[in-house]
Enzyme design. Structure first.
Site, PDB file in Angstrom:
ATOM      1  N   CYS A  27       0.822  -1.226   0.000  1.00 28.30           N
ATOM      2  CA  CYS A  27       0.000   0.000   0.000  1.00 28.30           C
ATOM      3  C   CYS A  27       0.850   1.268   0.000  1.00 28.30           C
ATOM      4  CB  CYS A  27      -0.931   0.014   1.208  1.00 28.30           C
ATOM      5  SG  CYS A  27      -1.948  -1.459   1.292  1.00 28.30           S
TER       6      CYS A  27
ATOM      7  N   HIS B 268      -3.898   6.952   0.749  1.00 24.20           N
ATOM      8  CA  HIS B 268      -4.073   5.628   0.154  1.00 24.20           C
ATOM      9  C   HIS B 268      -5.497   5.188   0.457  1.00 24.20           C
ATOM     10  CE1 HIS B 268      -4.130   1.416  -0.470  1.00 24.20           C
ATOM     11  NE2 HIS B 268      -4.055   1.115   0.812  1.00 24.20           N
TER      12      HIS B 268
ATOM     13  N   ASN C 247      -9.998  -0.760  -2.929  1.00 24.84           N
ATOM     14  CA  ASN C 247      -8.609  -0.544  -2.533  1.00 24.84           C
ATOM     15  C   ASN C 247      -7.711  -1.150  -3.613  1.00 24.84           C
ATOM     16  OD1 ASN C 247      -6.046  -0.906  -1.383  1.00 24.84           O
ATOM     17  ND2 ASN C 247      -6.840  -1.313   0.656  1.00 24.84           N
TER      18      ASN C 247
END
Ligand code: UT7
Length: 349
Positions: A114, A276, A306
């Site tokens: 991430c 993020h 995501n």
């Protein structure tokens, strides 16, 4: 010394939209649960055979390169962040170099999940600052849909993730005050197994004291890959969601404040925060904790889920295309995820 500016930005999202309703045919879940816990309404899945992490990256890169006013042959270095590469090795960077018929330039893959894009940006920034390279292609791309457990067993992970790619071209600028102001990178491997894909891997259970008590029973396997692993779904990602959530809501604000404090800036100076896109609830918590207005925080997880290393460049690209980022704006990017790793970057656009 030069600073680095984003000279061009592009993104690519596969056409195939998958709603929360669509996921119900594979697992016991609901639109209500997913929206309430994550904010996600839908995500995109790449075509199973015609699209890969690299092909999506190439599409995003074409746009970024064109917007930078250069050609693929002008790129002198590639930094590619992904956790879902086309191959275990070699990395995706060389596949982009081949697909875009670039010169025999360096290509580096980044494995920071991430936080991958912010790490990649930071690495590229150092090469620009030293004058070593002039046109660096920085990519975040993921094809998660190929490697998720779509049964009820894997629902806490699989409903979150989506596919997509984002890319930027980094160039030197001598314009006073413009460009990347600073980047801040961190890690703490103490919780490495709390968000991880253990297999295939060379661990042979070396790190596992008590697989059941420590990390669920997902770590089992003393081979690189075996039929037993596949039968027991041990080749899928494992996540202790609540543990990751708790750490994320501490580290996101911390690393944003670190960037601001280092540069004598305050949260009120941020024109746009691009977090993020891990979970809308995490972004909302960070916004509240830092007392940021709605117009200071950009979220698109509702549409794309995501997308790990791709989420920041995809969001940055959308915000820029919608005219939410103007010359002179202070843009902050921040990420937290598997590792654990976390990072931030401050850019004067
Ligand atoms: O980007 C990488 C970093 N990752 C993150 O930042 C993710 C951070 N964590 C999270 O976003 C959240 O922890 C999740 C969204 C993953 C999970 O939300 P949660 O509120 O922490 O739920 P939970 O894991 O504590 O599970 C609560 C319940 C469980 O049922 P029981 O044991 O209470 O009966 C789960 O089995 O919800 C169940 N559950 C689901 N139910 C319907 C888990 N996944 C689902 C699902 N649909 N998809």
């Amino acid at each position: 010394m030069f600073t680095s500016k984003i000279a061009g930005i592009g993104s690519y999202l596969p056409k195939n939209k998958v709603t929360n309703e669509d996921l119900k045919q594979y697992m016991d879940t609901s639109d209500e649960w997913i929206q309430e816990r994550t904010g996600i309404k839908e995500r995109r899945y790449a075509h199973r055979t015609e699209e890969t992490t690299t092909t999506m990256a190439v599409e995003a890169s074409k746009i970024a390169i064109e917007r930078a006013g250069i050609t693929a042959q002008d790129i002198d270095f590639i930094v590619f962040a992904t956790l879902s590469p086309d191959y275990y090795f070699p990395g995706c960077g060389v596949l982009v170099q081949r697909a875009m018929q670039m010169k025999e330039i360096g290509a580096l893959d980044i494995r920071n999940q991430c936080s991958g894009f912010v790490y990649a940006l930071s690495v590229a920034d150092q090469f620009i600052k030293t004058g070593m390279y002039k046109n660096i292609l920085v990519i975040g791309s993921e094809k998660h849909s190929f490697g998720l457990d779509f049964s009820t067993r894997g629902r806490n992970v699989s409903v979150i993730f989506g596919d997509g790619a984002g890319a930027v071209v980094l160039q030197p600028t001598e314009k006073q005050g413009q460009g990347i102001i600073s980047t801040h990178l961190h890690s703490d491997g103490a919780s490495a197994e709390l968000l991880a894909m253990y297999n295939p891997g060379t661990h042979a259970n070396h790190w596992v004291k008590d697989p059941v008590a420590d990390y669920n029973d997902a770590v089992i396997g003393d081979m690189f890959m075996s039929k037993e692993m596949m039968d027991n779904a041990q080749n899928f990602p494992f996540m202790d969601g609540p543990a990751v959530f708790k750490k994320a809501i501490v580290k996101f604000p911390e690393v944003i404040m670190e960037a601001l404090t280092k540069n004598g800036l305050a949260t009120s100076d941020i024109n746009l925060l691009i977090p993020h896109q891990a979970n809308l609830r995490i972004s909302q918590f960070v916004q509240q904790k830092l007392s940021l207005r709605d117009d200071q925080v950009f979220n698109n997880i509702q549409q794309y889920g995501n997308t790990t290393a791709a989420s920041i460049p995809i969001a940055l690209c959308q915000a820029w295309e919608e005219g939410l980022i103007k010359d002179g704006d202070l843009v902050c990017m921040a990420a937290f995820g598997s590792g654990f790793t976390w990072a931030s970057a401050l850019i004067r656009w």
